[in-house]
Enzyme design. Structure first.
Site, PDB file in Angstrom:
ATOM      1  N   ASP A  87      -8.984  -0.750 -10.509  1.00  0.00           N
ATOM      2  CA  ASP A  87      -9.721  -1.360  -9.400  1.00  0.00           C
ATOM      3  C   ASP A  87     -10.994  -0.563  -9.151  1.00  0.00           C
ATOM      4  O   ASP A  87     -12.067  -0.911  -9.625  1.00  0.00           O
ATOM      5  CB  ASP A  87      -8.855  -1.436  -8.147  1.00  0.00           C
ATOM      6  CG  ASP A  87      -9.589  -2.048  -6.956  1.00  0.00           C
ATOM      7  OD1 ASP A  87     -10.745  -2.495  -7.120  1.00  0.00           O
ATOM      8  OD2 ASP A  87      -9.026  -2.072  -5.848  1.00  0.00           O
TER       9      ASP A  87
ATOM     10  N   GLU B 269      -1.659  -0.705  -9.032  1.00  0.00           N
ATOM     11  CA  GLU B 269      -3.123  -0.746  -9.011  1.00  0.00           C
ATOM     12  C   GLU B 269      -3.700   0.646  -8.719  1.00  0.00           C
ATOM     13  O   GLU B 269      -3.268   1.308  -7.771  1.00  0.00           O
ATOM     14  CB  GLU B 269      -3.541  -1.735  -7.918  1.00  0.00           C
ATOM     15  CG  GLU B 269      -4.978  -2.164  -7.929  1.00  0.00           C
ATOM     16  CD  GLU B 269      -5.249  -3.229  -6.883  1.00  0.00           C
ATOM     17  OE1 GLU B 269      -6.410  -3.324  -6.441  1.00  0.00           O
ATOM     18  OE2 GLU B 269      -4.311  -3.951  -6.485  1.00  0.00           O
TER      19      GLU B 269
ATOM     20  N   LYS C  40     -13.849  -7.388  -8.081  1.00  0.00           N
ATOM     21  CA  LYS C  40     -14.258  -7.635  -6.698  1.00  0.00           C
ATOM     22  C   LYS C  40     -15.761  -7.823  -6.672  1.00  0.00           C
ATOM     23  O   LYS C  40     -16.511  -7.027  -7.244  1.00  0.00           O
ATOM     24  CB  LYS C  40     -13.852  -6.460  -5.790  1.00  0.00           C
ATOM     25  CG  LYS C  40     -12.352  -6.315  -5.615  1.00  0.00           C
ATOM     26  CD  LYS C  40     -12.008  -5.111  -4.757  1.00  0.00           C
ATOM     27  CE  LYS C  40     -10.502  -4.991  -4.567  1.00  0.00           C
ATOM     28  NZ  LYS C  40     -10.122  -3.754  -3.837  1.00  0.00           N
TER      29      LYS C  40
ATOM     30  N   ASP D 264      -0.313  -0.683  -4.674  1.00  0.00           N
ATOM     31  CA  ASP D 264      -1.699  -0.232  -4.669  1.00  0.00           C
ATOM     32  C   ASP D 264      -1.742   1.177  -4.098  1.00  0.00           C
ATOM     33  O   ASP D 264      -1.563   1.384  -2.902  1.00  0.00           O
ATOM     34  CB  ASP D 264      -2.573  -1.174  -3.848  1.00  0.00           C
ATOM     35  CG  ASP D 264      -4.055  -0.820  -3.953  1.00  0.00           C
ATOM     36  OD1 ASP D 264      -4.391   0.119  -4.706  1.00  0.00           O
ATOM     37  OD2 ASP D 264      -4.877  -1.481  -3.294  1.00  0.00           O
TER      38      ASP D 264
ATOM     39  N   LYS E 282       0.837  -1.188   0.000  1.00  0.00           N
ATOM     40  CA  LYS E 282       0.000   0.000   0.000  1.00  0.00           C
ATOM     41  C   LYS E 282       0.881   1.250   0.000  1.00  0.00           C
ATOM     42  O   LYS E 282       1.790   1.381   0.835  1.00  0.00           O
ATOM     43  CB  LYS E 282      -0.916   0.010   1.229  1.00  0.00           C
ATOM     44  CG  LYS E 282      -1.955  -1.102   1.236  1.00  0.00           C
ATOM     45  CD  LYS E 282      -3.035  -0.862   0.212  1.00  0.00           C
ATOM     46  CE  LYS E 282      -4.162  -1.870   0.330  1.00  0.00           C
ATOM     47  NZ  LYS E 282      -5.242  -1.617  -0.645  1.00  0.00           N
TER      48      LYS E 282
END
Length: 354
Positions: free
Chosen positions: A242, A217, A266, A189, A161
């Site tokens: 995403d 991402e 997702k 991400d 992250k």
């Protein structure tokens, strides 16, 4: 095989450690569990987690959608007409993708329990699954320590992250690289944190340093599709969508227009397995590989995503480590290091309540 009732239950699940991203810090999660009860005694089980900042769905809105329009179209329906039941859930209200995902997986669970086969078998595949482990935002030293412990636990795919500060982000990644073996792969991400030009500058610098980054991402805002394309066209690192991707229509535009190199599916965003399958197929037709991911959500919904990932041939990457952050032990799937193991029980694999 008539649907007799739809019941909803709320749970709060503490996390083992805080989960930190550029968007938020979570210490626990809410789970809205749904049971679809058939007149033959079968109970189909699903779950959803609210993520207001991403899906717009709160605990209250998920429960209201499940007990209102979704229950209204399902009760009395014969599940022998399975596809119509799935379609009714999608059409009964606008939005509410998390509630739809919970109902969708509960219907799949019930139908596969009736067939007495696992969900992955109904979907038609069972490839091996390896997930990344997430390294939350923190100091470079703490993130390096977390990464080292994750590798010791059997993970060679790390989802890092980033997004709080560009220079610090680079220092974090370099600290992690020094702490782990050279064959460890990094997946970044940014959680929408960068501006397009800023993202290009950061990613080009990371390319120069050869830090073993597999892809990045959602580097820019979910609504900035032109910004996504700008970054994709100006960096050699693959860019993955995403938060920009919810529906099959989104997928069609993203992949046919070459806005991104990869997409992350997702269930909470797209509304369940049915829409996820369409998205992965559209991406496959356009030569774009998929990842199946999860937010911080209950192990039941993650297990449903894992069944889908195991079956669809265009799913190449996995980010399904959420159950490893929870204080509860899942009975729906198990982990052997980075390997995600699906049970051979019917449906999603949940032990049906007595």
């Amino acid at each position: 095989m008539i649907i007799k009732d739809v019941q909803v239950h709320y749970r709060n699940i503490p996390l083992l450690v805080p989960f930190k991203t550029a968007l938020r810090t979570a210490n626990d999660i809410d789970s809205v569990d749904v049971n679809v009860i058939l007149d033959n005694g079968i109970i189909g089980m699903g779950a959803a987690a609210p993520a207001v900042a991403i899906t717009g769905d709160s605990t209250e809105s998920i429960m209201s959608a499940l007990l209102g329009p979704i229950k209204g179209v399902l009760v009395g329906h014969d599940l022998n007409d399975f596809q119509t039941a799935l379609k009714k859930v999608q059409l009964c209200c606008i939005g509410n993708t998390s509630a739809k995902a919970a109902a969708n997986m509960a219907l799949y669970d019930a139908y596969c329990k009736w067939l007495n086969i696992p969900l992955y078998a109904y979907l038609g595949g069972r490839k091996n699954l390896q997930t990344s482990m997430t390294i939350g935002v923190d100091t470079p030293e703490k993130m390096a320590w977390d990464a080292e412990k994750s590798v010791e636990a059997g993970f060679h795919l790390l989802k890092i992250k980033v997004g709080t500060h560009p220079e610090l982000d680079i220092n974090r990644i370099e600290a992690i690289r020094r702490a782990v073996p050279p064959d460890t792969k990094f997946r970044l991400d940014a959680n929408q944190a960068w501006e397009p030009k800023q993202a290009v500058q950061i990613l080009r610098e990371l390319e120069k340093r050869k830090l073993g980054i597999e892809f990045v991402e959602q580097p820019v805002s979910a609504h900035d599709w032109e910004g996504l394309k700008y970054v994709t066209e100006r960096t050699c690192l693959p860019v993955m969508a995403d938060e920009s991707l919810f529906t099959a229509k989104d997928a069609l535009k993203l992949v046919s227009g070459r806005y991104v190199d990869l997409i992350n599916i997702k269930l909470m965003k797209c509304g369940g397995i049915t829409e996820a399958w369409k998205i992965a197929g559209i991406a496959e037709a356009n030569g774009v590989k998929c990842m199946v991911g999860s937010m911080m959500e209950p192990s039941l919904s993650v297990a449903a995503a894992a069944h889908f990932a195991a079956a669809h041939p265009n799913v190449y990457y996995l980010d399904l480590d959420a159950p490893l952050w929870l204080s509860e032990e899942p009975d729906h799937l198990t982990y052997d290091g980075e390997n995600v193991l699906l049970p051979g029980r019917p449906g999603i694999g949940v032990v049906q309540p007595v």
